[in-house]
Design a protein around this motif. Sequence first.
Motif, PDB file in Angstrom:
ATOM      1  N   PHE A  86       0.754  -0.982  -0.111  1.00  0.00           N
ATOM      2  CA  PHE A  86       0.025   0.214  -0.136  1.00  0.00           C
ATOM      3  C   PHE A  86       0.557   1.196   0.135  1.00  0.00           C
ATOM      4  O   PHE A  86       0.647   2.337   1.226  1.00  0.00           O
ATOM      5  N   THR A  87       1.952   1.335  -0.956  1.00  0.00           N
ATOM      6  CA  THR A  87       2.803   1.958  -1.608  1.00  0.00           C
ATOM      7  C   THR A  87       2.407   4.172  -0.585  1.00  0.00           C
ATOM      8  O   THR A  87       2.763   4.092  -0.396  1.00  0.00           O
ATOM      9  N   MET A  88       1.848   3.802  -2.438  1.00  0.00           N
ATOM     10  CA  MET A  88       1.031   5.051  -2.319  1.00  0.00           C
ATOM     11  C   MET A  88      -0.574   5.610  -1.517  1.00  0.00           C
ATOM     12  O   MET A  88       0.109   6.818  -0.853  1.00  0.00           O
ATOM     13  N   THR A  89      -0.550   4.654  -1.014  1.00  0.00           N
ATOM     14  CA  THR A  89      -1.759   5.361   0.597  1.00  0.00           C
ATOM     15  C   THR A  89      -1.302   5.712   1.466  1.00  0.00           C
ATOM     16  O   THR A  89      -1.791   6.308   2.230  1.00  0.00           O
ATOM     17  N   GLN A  90       0.420   5.080   1.798  1.00  0.00           N
ATOM     18  CA  GLN A  90       0.809   5.058   2.864  1.00  0.00           C
ATOM     19  C   GLN A  90       1.839   7.014   3.048  1.00  0.00           C
ATOM     20  O   GLN A  90       2.515   7.160   3.979  1.00  0.00           O
TER      21      GLN A  90
ATOM     22  N   GLU B 191      -9.335  10.077  -1.397  1.00  0.00           N
ATOM     23  CA  GLU B 191     -11.111  10.103  -1.659  1.00  0.00           C
ATOM     24  C   GLU B 191     -10.177  10.811  -3.494  1.00  0.00           C
ATOM     25  O   GLU B 191     -10.593  10.437  -4.277  1.00  0.00           O
ATOM     26  N   LYS B 192      -8.833  11.508  -3.252  1.00  0.00           N
ATOM     27  CA  LYS B 192      -8.660  12.005  -4.514  1.00  0.00           C
ATOM     28  C   LYS B 192      -7.922  11.327  -5.725  1.00  0.00           C
ATOM     29  O   LYS B 192      -8.000  11.041  -6.285  1.00  0.00           O
ATOM     30  N   TYR B 193      -7.072  10.710  -4.894  1.00  0.00           N
ATOM     31  CA  TYR B 193      -6.030   9.773  -5.534  1.00  0.00           C
ATOM     32  C   TYR B 193      -6.255   8.385  -6.204  1.00  0.00           C
ATOM     33  O   TYR B 193      -5.564   7.900  -6.596  1.00  0.00           O
ATOM     34  N   GLY B 194      -7.084   7.668  -4.751  1.00  0.00           N
ATOM     35  CA  GLY B 194      -7.288   5.758  -4.551  1.00  0.00           C
ATOM     36  C   GLY B 194      -7.490   5.136  -5.757  1.00  0.00           C
ATOM     37  O   GLY B 194      -6.666   4.258  -5.837  1.00  0.00           O
ATOM     38  N   ASP B 195      -8.311   5.633  -6.286  1.00  0.00           N
ATOM     39  CA  ASP B 195      -8.429   5.437  -7.609  1.00  0.00           C
ATOM     40  C   ASP B 195      -7.728   4.636  -8.421  1.00  0.00           C
ATOM     41  O   ASP B 195      -7.294   3.621  -9.197  1.00  0.00           O
ATOM     42  N   GLU B 196      -6.753   5.751  -8.769  1.00  0.00           N
ATOM     43  CA  GLU B 196      -6.205   5.647  -9.068  1.00  0.00           C
ATOM     44  C   GLU B 196      -4.164   4.528  -9.098  1.00  0.00           C
ATOM     45  O   GLU B 196      -3.783   3.386  -9.566  1.00  0.00           O
TER      46      GLU B 196
ATOM     47  N   ALA C 259       2.698  15.724  -7.024  1.00  0.00           N
ATOM     48  CA  ALA C 259       1.528  16.648  -6.585  1.00  0.00           C
ATOM     49  C   ALA C 259       0.437  15.645  -5.107  1.00  0.00           C
ATOM     50  O   ALA C 259       0.165  16.458  -4.478  1.00  0.00           O
ATOM     51  N   ILE C 260       0.738  14.824  -5.134  1.00  0.00           N
ATOM     52  CA  ILE C 260      -0.017  13.798  -4.123  1.00  0.00           C
ATOM     53  C   ILE C 260       0.286  14.607  -2.528  1.00  0.00           C
ATOM     54  O   ILE C 260       0.031  14.496  -1.961  1.00  0.00           O
ATOM     55  N   LEU C 261       2.349  14.496  -2.681  1.00  0.00           N
ATOM     56  CA  LEU C 261       2.483  14.526  -1.330  1.00  0.00           C
ATOM     57  C   LEU C 261       2.386  16.637  -1.062  1.00  0.00           C
ATOM     58  O   LEU C 261       1.613  16.826   0.170  1.00  0.00           O
ATOM     59  N   THR C 262       2.167  17.175  -2.301  1.00  0.00           N
ATOM     60  CA  THR C 262       1.647  18.475  -2.162  1.00  0.00           C
ATOM     61  C   THR C 262       0.520  18.904  -1.232  1.00  0.00           C
ATOM     62  O   THR C 262      -0.196  19.246  -0.907  1.00  0.00           O
ATOM     63  N   TYR C 263      -0.631  17.741  -2.402  1.00  0.00           N
ATOM     64  CA  TYR C 263      -1.719  17.846  -1.780  1.00  0.00           C
ATOM     65  C   TYR C 263      -2.449  16.883  -0.055  1.00  0.00           C
ATOM     66  O   TYR C 263      -3.051  17.755   0.300  1.00  0.00           O
ATOM     67  N   ALA C 264      -1.617  16.092  -0.138  1.00  0.00           N
ATOM     68  CA  ALA C 264      -2.143  15.468   0.954  1.00  0.00           C
ATOM     69  C   ALA C 264      -1.075  17.205   2.613  1.00  0.00           C
ATOM     70  O   ALA C 264      -1.524  16.912   3.384  1.00  0.00           O
ATOM     71  N   ARG C 265      -0.195  17.214   2.044  1.00  0.00           N
ATOM     72  CA  ARG C 265       0.497  18.759   3.082  1.00  0.00           C
ATOM     73  C   ARG C 265      -0.345  19.391   3.214  1.00  0.00           C
ATOM     74  O   ARG C 265      -0.913  20.214   4.148  1.00  0.00           O
ATOM     75  N   ASP C 266      -1.274  19.799   1.951  1.00  0.00           N
ATOM     76  CA  ASP C 266      -2.518  21.150   2.687  1.00  0.00           C
ATOM     77  C   ASP C 266      -3.309  20.836   3.034  1.00  0.00           C
ATOM     78  O   ASP C 266      -4.475  21.679   3.535  1.00  0.00           O
ATOM     79  N   MET C 267      -3.401  19.423   3.320  1.00  0.00           N
ATOM     80  CA  MET C 267      -5.120  19.026   3.788  1.00  0.00           C
ATOM     81  C   MET C 267      -4.268  18.793   5.083  1.00  0.00           C
ATOM     82  O   MET C 267      -5.371  19.385   6.508  1.00  0.00           O
TER      83      MET C 267
ATOM     84  N   TRP D 144      10.050   7.299  -1.747  1.00  0.00           N
ATOM     85  CA  TRP D 144       8.994   6.805  -1.923  1.00  0.00           C
ATOM     86  C   TRP D 144       8.391   7.821  -2.966  1.00  0.00           C
ATOM     87  O   TRP D 144       7.471   7.303  -4.090  1.00  0.00           O
ATOM     88  N   LEU D 145       8.915   9.248  -3.741  1.00  0.00           N
ATOM     89  CA  LEU D 145       8.732   9.690  -4.779  1.00  0.00           C
ATOM     90  C   LEU D 145       9.027   9.191  -5.503  1.00  0.00           C
ATOM     91  O   LEU D 145       8.566   9.552  -7.016  1.00  0.00           O
ATOM     92  N   GLU D 146       9.901   8.398  -5.849  1.00  0.00           N
ATOM     93  CA  GLU D 146      10.795   7.359  -6.620  1.00  0.00           C
ATOM     94  C   GLU D 146       9.726   6.246  -7.014  1.00  0.00           C
ATOM     95  O   GLU D 146       9.341   5.592  -8.276  1.00  0.00           O
ATOM     96  N   GLN D 147       9.061   5.566  -5.885  1.00  0.00           N
ATOM     97  CA  GLN D 147       7.985   4.505  -5.868  1.00  0.00           C
ATOM     98  C   GLN D 147       7.301   5.561  -6.927  1.00  0.00           C
ATOM     99  O   GLN D 147       6.287   4.533  -8.142  1.00  0.00           O
ATOM    100  N   ALA D 148       6.719   6.738  -6.582  1.00  0.00           N
ATOM    101  CA  ALA D 148       5.471   6.935  -7.207  1.00  0.00           C
ATOM    102  C   ALA D 148       5.878   7.439  -8.913  1.00  0.00           C
ATOM    103  O   ALA D 148       4.658   6.965  -9.822  1.00  0.00           O
ATOM    104  N   GLU D 149       6.914   8.144  -9.188  1.00  0.00           N
ATOM    105  CA  GLU D 149       7.504   7.341 -11.262  1.00  0.00           C
ATOM    106  C   GLU D 149       7.193   6.645 -11.212  1.00  0.00           C
ATOM    107  O   GLU D 149       6.481   6.047 -12.711  1.00  0.00           O
TER     108      GLU D 149
END
Length: 348
Positions: free
Chosen positions: A98-102, A125-130, A326-334, A313-318
Motif C-alpha cells: 500500500f505504498t501510495m496509500t501510506q 479520495e482524490k487519488y486512491g482509485d488511480e 502533486a500527491i505529497l503537496t495535496y496531502a500536506r495542504d490537507m 517514496w517519490l521515486e516509487q510513485a514515479e
Amino acid sequence: MKHFKTLIISAAIGATGLPAMAQEVTTLRVGSWLPPHHLIVSGIIEPWAAAIEDETGGSLQFEVMTSALGPPPAQFDLLLDQSFDVGYGVSGHNAGRFTMTQVMDLPFMSPDPWAGSAAAWQTYEKYGDEYGEHEGAHVVGLFTHSNPNINMAEGRVETLSDLEGKTIRVGGNVTGRIMSELGASPVQLPPTEAQTAMSRGVADGITFPSESIDFFGITPVINSITRIPGGLYTDTFWVAFNEDSWNGLTDEQRAAVNKHSGMAIALLAGFAWTNGDTFGEEKLVEKGVEFLTLSEEDVATARDRLEPLQTEWLEQAEEKGFDGEAILTYARDMVEHYRADKVVNVVK
C-alpha cells in the motif's frame, strides 16, 4: 461471503387486523484482531457501525468478531477471501503493498490524529482509485494514530545522539526505517510482547502513543518519554468492505454507509486517539515518568536525516506512473487545513 438475513417487524397495526410490515435485515461480520475494549474497536469501529445501523433503521447490522481469524498482517487477505464482510488493518503491516496509500506514514507528515486522519482520507479520495492498491475491496475510511513518542525503559533520549545504539521496538516497515536512519536498531515485535522484551533487555524502548503504552500494559517498565514536535511518523489504518459484500447491499444501505464513513471515520479517530492519549498520559504521570521534548535543532536534524524516505517514496510513485509531488503537496495542504492547533478565532 454470504450475509446473514432475517426478518424483523418494523410496524404493526393490530387494531385493523392488517398484517405487520416485515423488514429484511442484513448482518455483516466485521473481522477484528484487537480486544473489544481497544479504542480502535470501541471508539471508532463500533460507533461507526452503530451510526449506520441507526441510519438504516436496523436493516443493516454489524457483528464485530471477538476472536481474530489471523494476525494483523493477514487481515486484508482475509477480507479478500471473504472470511468476513468488513475489516480494518494497518497499511504498514504489508510492506510494499500500500505504498501510495501510506503517504501519511512519511516522517513529519501528521502533527495530530485529526489532521493526519483527515488528510489521509482526503488524499485517498482524490487519488486512491488511480493507485489500485485495494482491488477486491471497497475502502470506506482511512485514519492515523496520534503522535508517537520514544518511550524508554533504559536510559533517556534527550538528544538524537542518545538514540545511537539503542534497540527500539517498532510496529511497521516505515517506522523501522526511521529508527535506523536516526541511529537506533529497530526490532519488530507484537505490542503484547513489548513489556517483556524491555524488562528482559531485549529492547531499550518503544515508539508508541501514550494511549498504547497504557493499553498494552507497558507503563510499569517506562522511565522516560521523549516527545517529537511535528509528529515523527504515523501509521495509516484502512477500513474496507469485501467488494462482493459491498455490492450485495441495497442502494439505501450503501448511502447510509457513505454518510457515516470517510471524514466521519477520520473525526472518530481524532476523538478516540486524543482522549486515549489523555488517559494514558495521566497513568504515566502517576508513575512519575520523566517527559522530555526533543529540541528544535534536533528536530531539524531528524528532518534532514529522514529526507531520503520522501525521496524514495517519490521515486516509487514515479515508477508506478504517479505524480508523487502533486500527491505529497495535496496531502500536506490537507494537513494544514485540518490540523488541530490551527488558530481560527483572530481578526485580521
